[in-house]
Design a protein around this motif. Structure first.
Motif, PDB file in Angstrom:
ATOM      1  N   ALA A   1      -6.018   4.100   3.514  1.00  0.00           N
ATOM      2  CA  ALA A   1      -5.234   3.720   4.239  1.00  0.00           C
ATOM      3  C   ALA A   1      -5.849   3.645   5.553  1.00  0.00           C
ATOM      4  CB  ALA A   1      -3.993   4.269   4.105  1.00  0.00           C
TER       5      ALA A   1
ATOM      6  N   SER B   1      -1.668  -4.429  -2.569  1.00  0.00           N
ATOM      7  CA  SER B   1      -1.867  -3.112  -1.657  1.00  0.00           C
ATOM      8  C   SER B   1      -3.342  -3.094  -1.719  1.00  0.00           C
ATOM      9  CB  SER B   1      -1.564  -2.053  -2.982  1.00  0.00           C
ATOM     10  OG  SER B   1      -1.856  -0.999  -2.841  1.00  0.00           O
ATOM     11  N   HIS B   2      -3.985  -1.944  -0.559  1.00  0.00           N
ATOM     12  CA  HIS B   2      -5.622  -2.113   0.042  1.00  0.00           C
ATOM     13  C   HIS B   2      -5.302  -0.756  -0.937  1.00  0.00           C
ATOM     14  CE1 HIS B   2      -3.893  -3.470   3.857  1.00  0.00           C
ATOM     15  NE2 HIS B   2      -4.727  -4.657   3.322  1.00  0.00           N
ATOM     16  N   ALA B   3      -4.853  -0.099  -1.316  1.00  0.00           N
ATOM     17  CA  ALA B   3      -4.764   1.647  -1.997  1.00  0.00           C
ATOM     18  C   ALA B   3      -4.441   1.013  -3.610  1.00  0.00           C
ATOM     19  CB  ALA B   3      -4.108   2.439  -1.494  1.00  0.00           C
TER      20      ALA B   3
ATOM     21  N   THR C   1       1.047  -1.293   0.311  1.00  0.00           N
ATOM     22  CA  THR C   1      -0.139  -0.091  -0.105  1.00  0.00           C
ATOM     23  C   THR C   1       1.535   0.893   0.291  1.00  0.00           C
ATOM     24  OG1 THR C   1      -1.995  -1.680   1.212  1.00  0.00           O
ATOM     25  CG2 THR C   1      -1.902   1.002   1.431  1.00  0.00           C
TER      26      THR C   1
END
Ligand SMILES: [Fe+2]
Ligand SMILES: [Fe+2]
Length: 179
Positions: free
Chosen positions: A134, A110-112, A47
């Motif tokens: 985040a 990644s989360h974002a 992320t």
């Protein structure tokens, strides 16, 4: 519970520390699920790397009347996210894991998201969305590690505080632009 002493006696503590010395900072008293913590930290690392790249792109692409101040903010955030990535990678190593810097699958871990954005305000909005993602995921990670890994928890709390500042910076930039 009543007869369990608050602190382990010194003899036991010393004996335990001598065992498994090759595990470095990871002692017998480490009560978190190490593998899961490392996995979650690698997702946070991905992320942060995606955020470094997105902010970097926005820094170079920012143009227009209001661009100068905004570009400076993008650069600052990009550097902050790089600092977070380094902290997280360092912690993964301390826990006996390996930080995953592979570009392959980076966006999946990644989360974002990585959104380029056309206009200055698009860029700011996308960055704000990423920060909000985040913030929520760091909050969940902090809950997850709970009391079992105070060092990781403390690091995550510090990072979360910066992400909240980032979100606040972006939302005041949007207001200044009248968006
Ligand atoms: Fe960050
Ligand atoms: Fe951030």
């Amino acid at each position: 519970m009543a007869d369990k002493p608050f602190l382990t006696d010194i003899k036991t503590l010393r004996e335990r520390a001598r065992k498994h010395i090759e595990q470095g900072a990871v002692t017998e008293g480490y009560s978190a699920d190490r593998e899961t913590v490392i996995k979650v930290l690698n997702e946070a690392l991905a992320t942060e790397i995606v955020c470094v790249l997105r902010y970097r792109r926005h820094y170079f692409m920012a143009s227009g009347i209001h661009a100068e101040g905004v570009a400076a903010e993008f650069l600052q955030h990009s550097n902050d996210e790089q600092g977070h990535a380094d902290q997280i990678a360092q912690r993964i190593v301390q826990l006996g894991g390996a930080p995953n810097f592979s570009p392959e699958g980076l966006l999946t871990r990644s989360h974002a998201e990585y959104v380029e954005g056309e206009t200055l305000s698009d860029m700011i909005k996308e960055d704000l969305v990423a920060e909000r993602i985040a913030i929520d995921s760091y909050r969940e990670m902090i809950d997850y590690v709970s009391q079992n890994d105070p060092t990781t928890r403390q690091m995550l709390i510090g990072i979360l505080a910066t992400e909240e500042e980032h979100a606040e910076d972006l939302s005041s930039l949007l207001k200044k632009l009248g968006k």
